[in-house]
Design a protein around this motif. Structure first.
Motif, mmCIF file in Angstrom:
data_model
loop_
_atom_site.group_PDB
_atom_site.id
_atom_site.type_symbol
_atom_site.label_atom_id
_atom_site.label_comp_id
_atom_site.label_asym_id
_atom_site.label_seq_id
_atom_site.Cartn_x
_atom_site.Cartn_y
_atom_site.Cartn_z
ATOM 1 N N ILE A 21 1.471 15.347 -7.381
ATOM 2 C CA ILE A 21 1.223 15.969 -6.074
ATOM 3 C C ILE A 21 2.540 16.022 -5.295
ATOM 4 O O ILE A 21 2.834 16.996 -4.621
ATOM 5 C CB ILE A 21 0.143 15.182 -5.315
ATOM 6 N N LEU A 22 3.324 14.978 -5.427
ATOM 7 C CA LEU A 22 4.643 14.928 -4.790
ATOM 8 C C LEU A 22 5.684 14.549 -5.840
ATOM 9 O O LEU A 22 5.359 13.901 -6.842
ATOM 10 C CB LEU A 22 4.680 13.865 -3.685
ATOM 11 N N GLU A 75 2.690 10.191 -9.665
ATOM 12 C CA GLU A 75 2.117 10.238 -11.019
ATOM 13 C C GLU A 75 1.118 11.365 -11.177
ATOM 14 O O GLU A 75 0.981 11.952 -12.242
ATOM 15 C CB GLU A 75 1.423 8.901 -11.325
ATOM 16 N N LYS A 76 0.416 11.674 -10.111
ATOM 17 C CA LYS A 76 -0.575 12.752 -10.173
ATOM 18 C C LYS A 76 0.066 14.114 -9.896
ATOM 19 O O LYS A 76 -0.625 15.120 -9.740
ATOM 20 C CB LYS A 76 -1.714 12.469 -9.190
ATOM 21 N N MET A 84 0.826 -1.208 0.000
ATOM 22 C CA MET A 84 0.000 0.000 0.000
ATOM 23 C C MET A 84 0.862 1.261 0.000
ATOM 24 O O MET A 84 0.585 2.218 -0.719
ATOM 25 C CB MET A 84 -0.943 0.006 1.208
ATOM 26 N N GLU A 85 1.932 1.257 0.801
ATOM 27 C CA GLU A 85 2.828 2.431 0.840
ATOM 28 C C GLU A 85 3.399 2.711 -0.547
ATOM 29 O O GLU A 85 3.412 3.855 -1.003
ATOM 30 C CB GLU A 85 3.947 2.218 1.869
ATOM 31 N N ILE A 86 3.864 1.655 -1.221
ATOM 32 C CA ILE A 86 4.433 1.853 -2.560
ATOM 33 C C ILE A 86 3.360 2.403 -3.506
ATOM 34 O O ILE A 86 3.591 3.354 -4.257
ATOM 35 C CB ILE A 86 5.015 0.532 -3.128
ATOM 36 N N ALA A 87 2.175 1.828 -3.434
ATOM 37 C CA ALA A 87 1.090 2.241 -4.333
ATOM 38 C C ALA A 87 0.701 3.702 -4.090
ATOM 39 O O ALA A 87 0.562 4.486 -5.038
ATOM 40 C CB ALA A 87 -0.119 1.328 -4.138
ATOM 41 N N VAL A 88 0.531 4.071 -2.844
ATOM 42 C CA VAL A 88 0.135 5.449 -2.506
ATOM 43 C C VAL A 88 1.205 6.423 -2.993
ATOM 44 O O VAL A 88 0.906 7.443 -3.628
ATOM 45 C CB VAL A 88 -0.091 5.590 -0.982
ATOM 46 N N ARG A 89 2.453 6.076 -2.727
ATOM 47 C CA ARG A 89 3.562 6.961 -3.126
ATOM 48 C C ARG A 89 3.609 7.113 -4.644
ATOM 49 O O ARG A 89 3.721 8.234 -5.171
ATOM 50 C CB ARG A 89 4.873 6.377 -2.577
ATOM 51 N N GLU A 90 3.492 5.994 -5.361
ATOM 52 C CA GLU A 90 3.551 6.078 -6.831
ATOM 53 C C GLU A 90 2.375 6.877 -7.394
ATOM 54 O O GLU A 90 2.548 7.674 -8.317
ATOM 55 C CB GLU A 90 3.561 4.658 -7.425
ATOM 56 N N LEU A 91 1.194 6.686 -6.846
ATOM 57 C CA LEU A 91 0.028 7.426 -7.344
ATOM 58 C C LEU A 91 0.187 8.928 -7.083
ATOM 59 O O LEU A 91 -0.140 9.755 -7.938
ATOM 60 C CB LEU A 91 -1.257 6.902 -6.692
ATOM 61 N N LEU A 92 0.715 9.281 -5.923
ATOM 62 C CA LEU A 92 0.913 10.700 -5.602
ATOM 63 C C LEU A 92 1.945 11.329 -6.537
ATOM 64 O O LEU A 92 1.802 12.479 -6.951
ATOM 65 C CB LEU A 92 1.348 10.862 -4.140
ATOM 66 N N GLU A 131 11.169 15.345 -3.247
ATOM 67 C CA GLU A 131 10.536 15.895 -2.044
ATOM 68 C C GLU A 131 10.481 14.850 -0.935
ATOM 69 O O GLU A 131 10.710 15.155 0.240
ATOM 70 C CB GLU A 131 9.075 16.297 -2.341
ATOM 71 N N ILE A 132 10.146 13.627 -1.319
ATOM 72 C CA ILE A 132 10.020 12.553 -0.325
ATOM 73 C C ILE A 132 11.383 12.248 0.287
ATOM 74 O O ILE A 132 11.538 12.160 1.498
ATOM 75 C CB ILE A 132 9.395 11.294 -0.970
#
Lengths: 87, 208, 101
Positions: free
Chosen positions: B40-41, B37-38, B27-35, B45-46
């Motif tokens: 947002i981040l 790609e969109k 889930m962490e990988i998915a959330v990070r990748e989606l953010l 930055e991370i």
């Protein structure tokens, strides 16, 4: 003379920042902290009003009664104005 | 590679890169990748945020405490507004609202967050694991003296304990009492005596 | 949980794994960009119930709360999340191997 207050004893569901163990307990205002946005609205992504926040000091005797480890020790917590009743 | 190896700080590593992928890591990988790609981040930055957090440590708080021990005017400013006083020393606290509470011969302060795990992370770094445990959060407000004894700190009955529950927007740091016999020490040498636990209230500064 | 009877305070500590540091960074950065508030995260954590406190680690609970808030804010959809997690799980058996590229 420090202002005496009582934490409201209400138990609504949802996210609040008033610990259950302090509900209904009496204390004194230790200091005023200024206005902060109401977490009960922020928690649900709602526009949040600013509410005055206070540090309230309780004695352990007031909070835990006979069960207190040392009744004159104290506990400070931050409580929003809308959870306090003036005594 | 064995999994019981220790990190440079002597603590065991947990669930490292070579352990089987867990659901929550996925889930962490998915959330990070989606953010990312969109847009947002950004990945940098991370990375920078991780570096910023890694750079924060109890040494920052120790420097603030040592300054307060040697400079009465600074100590007065720290007790008045601990965020402003810490920023004055160059520490980037972000939006942290910090309150310093002073230990004396009569008063011992102890910090807890019973509702979650509020901690002055922007000054001291991430909290120790025990600070986030159910046991500490449940007991610190009810039997602080027993908890302190478990931490090796037995206080005289005459000492008043003040527990501070970080319930809302403030974060707390204990200004421990300066140990006796430290009159000749430099500010740096004093800072080396200030432990993380002494700034939470579960310990005292080291003796020189 | 203030005041609830509990046993000794466990004193073992650990260094944070990379994935845990990333969860922490996502929390700070998304909060800073106004995608959610810390109160929104705390609400999601509380809604997970007592059971989650026993069965999930600290940063497992936090990534679950971050995801809940991002779904609620419409930052991405459940479908997007599900498809991506499915794809990631097929990349490799370890956290390191499941990174993009």
């Amino acid at each position: 003379m420090a202002e005496r207050v009582r934490v409201k004893a209400m138990m609504p569901p949802g996210h609040v920042r008033t610990p259950a163990y302090l509900r209904g307990k009496q204390g004194v205002i230790e200091r005023a902290l200024g206005p902060f946005r109401n977490p009960e609205q922020l928690a649900y992504g709602l526009p949040a009003e600013e509410k005055p926040l206070y540090r309230v000091r309780f004695t352990m005797g007031e909070v835990w009664g006979d069960q207190a480890e040392c009744p004159t020790d104290t506990l400070d917590a931050e409580i929003y104005d809308h959870w306090l009743e003036r005594l | 590679m064995p999994h019981d190896h220790l990190s440079p700080s002597g603590h065991p590593y947990r669930k490292d890169d070579d352990h089987p992928l867990t659901y929550w890591q996925t889930m962490e990988i998915a959330v990070r990748e989606l953010l990312v790609e969109k847009q947002i981040l950004t990945p940098s930055e991370i990375t920078e945020q991780i570096d910023t957090m890694d750079a924060r440590s109890p040494a920052n708080g120790a420097a603030v405490v040592a300054r307060a021990w040697v400079d009465p005017d600074f100590k007065a400013r720290l007790l008045q507004d601990a965020s402003a006083a810490s920023r004055e020393m160059g520490f980037d606290l972000g939006p942290l609202h910090l309150i310093a509470v002073e230990n004396t011969k009569e008063i011992h302060n102890l910090i807890v967050c019973t509702l979650c795990s509020c901690y002055p992370r922007n000054l001291l770094g991430l909290p120790p694991d025990w600070y986030k445990t159910r046991a500490y959060r449940s007991r610190a407000v009810r039997e602080p003296r027993k908890v302190l004894e478990e931490f090796g700190l037995t206080l005289p009955k005459e000492t008043q304990i003040r527990v501070h529950d970080s319930t809302a927007d403030m974060r707390y740091i204990v200004l421990p009492a300066r140990p006796d016999g430290t009159e000749g020490l430099t500010e740096d040498a004093l800072a080396a005596l200030v432990t993380r636990d002494s700034m939470i209230g579960t310990g005292l500064p080291r003796q020189p | 949980m203030g005041g609830t009877p509990a046993g000794p305070v466990p004193r073992d500590d650990h260094d944070f794994a990379l994935w845990e540091k990333r969860v922490d960074a996502l929390m700070v950065l998304c909060g800073g960009k106004g995608l959610f508030t810390v109160d929104g995260l705390r609400r999601a954590l509380e809604d997970m119930g007592e059971d989650a406190f026993e069965t999930m680690s600290y940063y497992e609970r936090w990534i679950a709360a971050i995801n809940q808030n991002l779904l609620e804010s419409g930052t991405y959809s459940i479908e997007e999340l599900g498809a991506r997690m499915d794809e990631i799980a097929r990349r490799g058996p370890s956290y390191g191997e499941a990174q993009d590229g």
